[in-house]
Design a protein around this motif. Structure first.
Motif, mmCIF file in Angstrom:
data_model
loop_
_atom_site.group_PDB
_atom_site.id
_atom_site.type_symbol
_atom_site.label_atom_id
_atom_site.label_comp_id
_atom_site.label_asym_id
_atom_site.label_seq_id
_atom_site.Cartn_x
_atom_site.Cartn_y
_atom_site.Cartn_z
ATOM 1 N N THR A 157 57.767 -1.052 55.688
ATOM 2 C CA THR A 157 58.255 -2.140 56.217
ATOM 3 C C THR A 157 57.398 -3.349 56.356
ATOM 4 O O THR A 157 56.747 -3.751 56.861
ATOM 5 C CB THR A 157 58.779 -2.371 57.865
ATOM 6 N N ARG A 159 55.392 -6.736 55.930
ATOM 7 C CA ARG A 159 55.923 -8.400 56.620
ATOM 8 C C ARG A 159 55.074 -9.275 55.545
ATOM 9 O O ARG A 159 54.756 -9.084 54.648
ATOM 10 C CB ARG A 159 54.969 -8.356 58.293
ATOM 11 N N LYS A 210 64.108 -12.959 53.974
ATOM 12 C CA LYS A 210 65.496 -12.050 54.417
ATOM 13 C C LYS A 210 66.129 -10.526 53.029
ATOM 14 O O LYS A 210 66.255 -10.016 53.729
ATOM 15 C CB LYS A 210 67.097 -13.030 55.044
ATOM 16 N N GLN A 240 63.390 -8.327 53.110
ATOM 17 C CA GLN A 240 63.417 -7.639 53.799
ATOM 18 C C GLN A 240 64.632 -6.454 54.628
ATOM 19 O O GLN A 240 64.053 -5.324 54.398
ATOM 20 C CB GLN A 240 63.499 -7.776 55.779
ATOM 21 N N ALA A 291 63.104 -3.808 51.477
ATOM 22 C CA ALA A 291 62.362 -3.746 52.193
ATOM 23 C C ALA A 291 60.949 -3.372 51.352
ATOM 24 O O ALA A 291 60.319 -2.289 50.961
ATOM 25 C CB ALA A 291 61.989 -1.491 52.316
ATOM 26 N N ARG A 343 54.866 -12.313 62.682
ATOM 27 C CA ARG A 343 55.862 -12.339 62.345
ATOM 28 C C ARG A 343 54.812 -11.350 60.810
ATOM 29 O O ARG A 343 55.784 -10.901 59.453
ATOM 30 C CB ARG A 343 57.552 -13.306 62.733
#
Length: 676
Positions: free
Chosen positions: A161, A163, A289, A292, A295, A317
């Motif tokens: 995942t 960042r 988004k 995210q 992934a 973040r």
């Protein structure tokens, strides 16, 4: 025994916060994601199917359910991921789902018209490109710091995942080279990459760079400068997977890409990434988004990161990397702040600046004069009685465009012939105040008659191909002066450009908008970064009547990072973003009172609901009248994002109706960046 019937739930391009339900027969059940033609009132509307539900034939409904009229597509236009992104965006920005969906589709798909058979065939997914060996053209040797950045990003992107990564590189430090190297193995594996840029003017240069580096990789470009047909074909190639590199402005974030493996946001700080009307989304935030949800990694690049992005680095973040040197012998330019107060100015330029321009040209080099105001002069007035050329439709002055001899409003687009005498006192000697790029161009042409002066702004590049033609003239490296607006502030690389002059920044230094200083700092660093990008030393002259302004001195003396840190500390003190969250409610009407009254009603309703938010206003907008409508605004703030969205949900759930406010239009802008 009665057979069950089927309902489809459809989003239509109307300001409705609910889906509409229609019946279908067993033989024509459409798939989720296809368009349908549906009855709406006395007419027909296009809609997109978002759900299919089987219901018992004898079930009762409060309303008569009409059947759909036609299924328009044989293949879904959007997959489950893209629909989920659009549904999330509609919730976050509190915008009707149908308006969100259809604003994300090409114009050809917003009609109740089936596509041609040829276009329908293009909707079918293409075979995924096979893995190939990608051999770059003209690949530059990475510096040690570039190589270290690349390796760090590749390591982080391999996480399950990943960042977001913020790549903070000074202008000319070679961020694009890192983008290209990061993309290479993904493209070789047959994957797709989406590159978002803030300005149309940056796309031709970027396309050329990518074409040289990835000569065999199919690439498409998506932006508003294309015709509807060109844009639709590019969209289809991306959706089918044929195009592996997708380059576009903010709306390209909604482009279907079945094999998407990386998103790059270039100039991530730029305010142009925020849509300012209709569906008011932020392209950078939706890119994060989308990455995210899939992934996949997302890389944000900038020489002047947004304060929100730097805050996300502080809170963990985002990951963060810094490029602090230009490759080879190129060095950041020397910056000189010039106090304009002691001088008599010529079209806004001091005698010292004019001499510096002359010296640059005589050395066979190029110079750029930056003024973020087009036209000849921002004000035409009568020195006898004080009359000014105001726009009849907006509360602003009209700009005089000398070449066309027209007065133009840069807010509503209204035009009129320039009067030959004062309409009030008949004085024939009208005069101008202030300067724009057109006036600056004329002065420089007269002052340096032996050298070309190339003006680049929206007026001089309105026809297709004009921008690239003017940029080509600059790339010849012949001595010349480039005059322009923010179209030149970023992305462009001119090796023989050694002097940059920046004019008229005082309004930003004195502005009451809390975002003005951040934008000014970003603009100054970006514009200054055009100078000295090759082997020759660069110089920047910053003209101002406020040379002692503490934040300006900090920016010039210490650089962008300490400047941004100070701004963040100031924001924290007042709980302004990114330490708090804002939504701006705008209202407009034919007179000001109904708009203010509606916003007062909204403020009272929110206060009575005991929502944990702060209401500031309502007040008239800074530009009170635009296009014959009076405008007011109410700012909602909260230290908690969830509390702000709960308040907006509460507001929309009950509707907003108030006697005496008919004809008032109102809208919600979540995370606003423009308060004008």
């Amino acid at each position: 025994m009665d057979q069950p019937s089927t309902l489809v739930h459809v989003a239509i391009p109307r300001p409705l916060h609910t889906l509409l339900s229609y019946s279908v027969t067993a033989g024509e059940i459409p798939a989720v994601g296809v368009r349908v033609a549906v009855p709406l009132g006395k007419g027909v509307s296009v809609g997109l199917v978002l759900g299919v539900e089987a219901v018992a034939a004898d079930s009762e409904s409060e309303f008569a359910i009409k059947p759909i009229q036609a299924v328009l597509d044989t293949e879904p236009l959007a997959d489950a991921h893209l629909l989920a992104l659009l549904e999330w965006a509609a919730r976050y920005y509190h915008c009707p789902l149908g308006e969100v969906i259809f604003s994300a589709l090409p114009a050809a798909l917003r009609k109740t018209k089936p596509l041609s058979k040829a276009m329908q065939r293009l909707l079918k997914p293409a075979a995924q490109p096979a893995a190939i060996a990608v051999e770059p053209d003209n690949a530059l040797q990475l510096t040690a710091s570039q190589q270290a950045c690349l390796q760090s990003i590749q390591t982080w992107n391999a996480e399950s995942t990943p960042r977001p990564v913020l790549l903070h590189g000074i202008t000319g430090s070679g961020k694009t080279e890192i983008y290209l190297r990061l993309m290479t193995p993904l493209l070789a594996a047959g994957k797709q990459v989406l590159v978002i840029v803030p300005e149309i003017g940056l796309t031709p240069q970027l396309l050329t760079r990518f074409a040289h580096f990835f000569a065999e990789i199919p690439t498409v470009c998506l932006h508003s400068g294309l015709s509807d047909g060109e844009r639709f074909k590019a969209w289809l190639r991306a959706r089918s997977g044929q195009a592996q590199i997708i380059i576009g402005t903010r709306s390209a974030i909604f482009t279907p890409a079945p094999s998407l493996a990386l998103i790059v946001i270039d100039e991530e700080h730029d305010a142009s990434l925020k849509q300012q009307d209709g569906f008011r989304y932020h392209g950078r935030d939706l890119a994060i988004k989308r990455a995210q949800m899939l992934a996949i990694p997302v890389l944000l690049g900038s020489a002047t990161p947004a304060l929100e992005s730097l805050y996300n680095v502080q809170t963990g973040r985002y990951r963060y990397l810094r490029l602090e040197q230009r490759p080879g012998s190129a060095r950041p330019p020397a910056l000189q702040v010039q106090d304009t107060r002691p001088f008599e100015l010529q079209a806004g330029l001091t005698p010292d600046t004019l001499q510096a321009l002359r010296n640059t040209l005589l050395r066979g080099e190029q110079a750029m004069v930056f003024l973020n105001r087009r036209g000849f002069a921002p004000a035409l007035y009568c020195p006898s009685c004080g009359w000014q050329a105001d726009c009849a439709h907006c509360s602003v002055k009209m700009t005089w465009h000398a070449r066309r001899n027209r007065l133009v409003c840069h807010h509503c687009g209204a035009e009129q012939a320039t009067p030959t005498e004062c309409p009030s006192c008949k004085n024939p000697q009208l005069t101008t105040q202030g300067q724009g790029t057109e006036r600056l161009e004329l002065l420089l042409q007269n002052h340096f008659s032996g050298f070309p002066v190339v003006r680049i702004d929206r007026d001089s590049t309105s026809r297709k191909g004009e921008l690239e033609e003017k940029l080509s003239a600059v790339r010849t490296n012949e001595p010349l002066i480039l005059v322009g607006t923010q179209m030149l502030a970023k992305g462009h690389d001119f090796p023989n450009l050694t002097l940059v002059v920046i004019m008229d920044i005082d309004h930003a230094l004195l502005s009451t908008d809390y975002r003005a200083l951040e934008r000014l700092g970003q603009l100054l660093v970006q514009v200054a970064g055009r100078a000295g990008r090759a082997t020759k030393a660069g110089q920047v002259i910053l003209q101002t009547s406020q040379p002692q302004h503490p934040l300006l001195q900090q920016l010039v003396g210490q650089g962008y990072t300490p400047f941004a840190k100070q701004l963040l500390e100031d924001r924290a003190r007042w709980s302004f973003p990114p330490y708090g969250y804002h939504a701006l409610i705008r209202a407009s009407s034919e007179t000001l009172e109904p708009a203010l009254r509606l916003l007062e009603f909204i403020a009272e309703r929110l206060k009575a609901s005991e929502q944990v938010i702060q209401c500031l206003g309502p007040v008239p907008a800074p530009i009170e009248k635009r296009a014959n409508r009076y405008r007011a605004q109410l700012l909602l703030g909260s230290k908690q994002r969830g509390a702000l969205h709960t308040a907006l949900d509460f507001l929309l759930a009950g509707g907003v109706k108030l006697r005496g406010c008919s004809g008032v239009r109102w809208s919600i802008d979540v995370d606003p960046v423009d308060f004008s």
